[in-house]
Design a protein around this motif. Structure first.
Motif, PDB file in Angstrom:
ATOM      1  N   THR A   1      -7.513  -0.681  -5.625  1.00 26.51           N
ATOM      2  CA  THR A   1      -6.382  -0.470  -4.723  1.00 26.51           C
ATOM      3  C   THR A   1      -6.320  -1.563  -3.664  1.00 26.51           C
ATOM      4  OG1 THR A   1      -7.619   0.900  -3.134  1.00 26.51           O
ATOM      5  CG2 THR A   1      -6.623   2.020  -5.013  1.00 26.51           C
TER       6      THR A   1
ATOM      7  N   SER B   1      -0.150   2.014 -14.195  1.00 28.61           N
ATOM      8  CA  SER B   1      -0.721   0.730 -13.783  1.00 28.61           C
ATOM      9  C   SER B   1       0.040  -0.437 -14.413  1.00 28.61           C
ATOM     10  CB  SER B   1      -2.184   0.679 -14.213  1.00 28.61           C
ATOM     11  OG  SER B   1      -2.803  -0.500 -13.773  1.00 28.61           O
TER      12      SER B   1
ATOM     13  N   ILE C   1      -1.881  -0.296  -6.716  1.00 26.70           N
ATOM     14  CA  ILE C   1      -2.923   0.446  -7.432  1.00 26.70           C
ATOM     15  C   ILE C   1      -2.918   0.005  -8.891  1.00 26.70           C
ATOM     16  CG2 ILE C   1      -3.778   2.727  -8.113  1.00 26.70           C
ATOM     17  CD1 ILE C   1      -2.189   3.871  -5.721  1.00 26.70           C
TER      18      ILE C   1
END
Length: 204
Positions: free
Chosen positions: A160, A134, A191
């Protein structure tokens, strides 16, 4: 530096493997993966493993490394060797299929080595698999089937963008909720997540 690793599971068509080898610096056959290489007419640089599947003939042109350690499997041995040879990327074939316990173990190995490489891709006839971090952002053709799997048990706070079934600060957890068979609806998929180890499967 890019390494291609051929393990002893199910492998895709020869042209797919050849394409990756042509752009690589090191081609490693992990134990029984050497037989796959022979059948395809491919020449590895290194054959490594505990050699319980591959039997050395003495005619090999590849470097043969017999590692008897039973605490590591052949995929681990191949990744460790690639790392020692300064590889920063690895594309892996044959890490899935056949025995389910081997596939599950190899996914654990993927997680184990993820932080040591810039990229490790597992490829078979059905999908490309990789750990993502991430924030993640990548382009896909709309309609691509994407699955999100919480590899270490639980991934928290997932959000998302660009998916048919969006997540908004939600969790995925083994035995509770998974993220299989989602679909990209935009060219760019984003994401983000707060905690956990997230595996992305890009299905063919």
């Amino acid at each position: 530096m890019k390494a291609v690793i051929l393990c002893d599971g199910d492998i895709p068509q020869k042209r797919i493997i050849e394409r990756e080898i042509s752009g690589s610096d090191l081609f490693i056959a992990a134990d029984g993966g050497a037989y796959h290489a022979q059948k395809l007419g491919l020449q590895p640089d290194v054959i490594i493993g505990d050699l319980d599947s591959y039997k050395v003939t003495g005619t090999e042109t590849a470097e043969v490394i017999h590692d008897k350690d039973q605490e590591t499997n052949d995929f681990e041995k191949a990744l460790a060797h690639a790392l020692n040879r300064s590889a920063t990327e690895a594309v892996v074939f044959g890490a899935t299929g056949k025995r389910l316990d081997h596939t599950l173990k190899n996914l654990s190995v993927l997680l184990q080595f993820d932080a040591s490489f810039n990229s490790i891709l597992l490829m078979d006839d059905y999908a490309v698999m990789k750990m993502i971090h991430s924030p993640f952002k990548e382009s896909f053709e709309p309609g691509t089937i994407l699955s999100l799997f919480p590899l270490s048990g639980k991934v928290e706070g997932i959000t998302t963008k660009g998916l048919k079934y969006p997540l908004k600060n939600e969790d995925l957890e083994n035995g509770v909720r998974d993220g299989s068979s989602n679909e990209s609806i935009e060219k760019t998929v984003e994401i983000e997540f707060k905690k956990g180890d997230l595996l992305l499967l890009i299905n063919h």
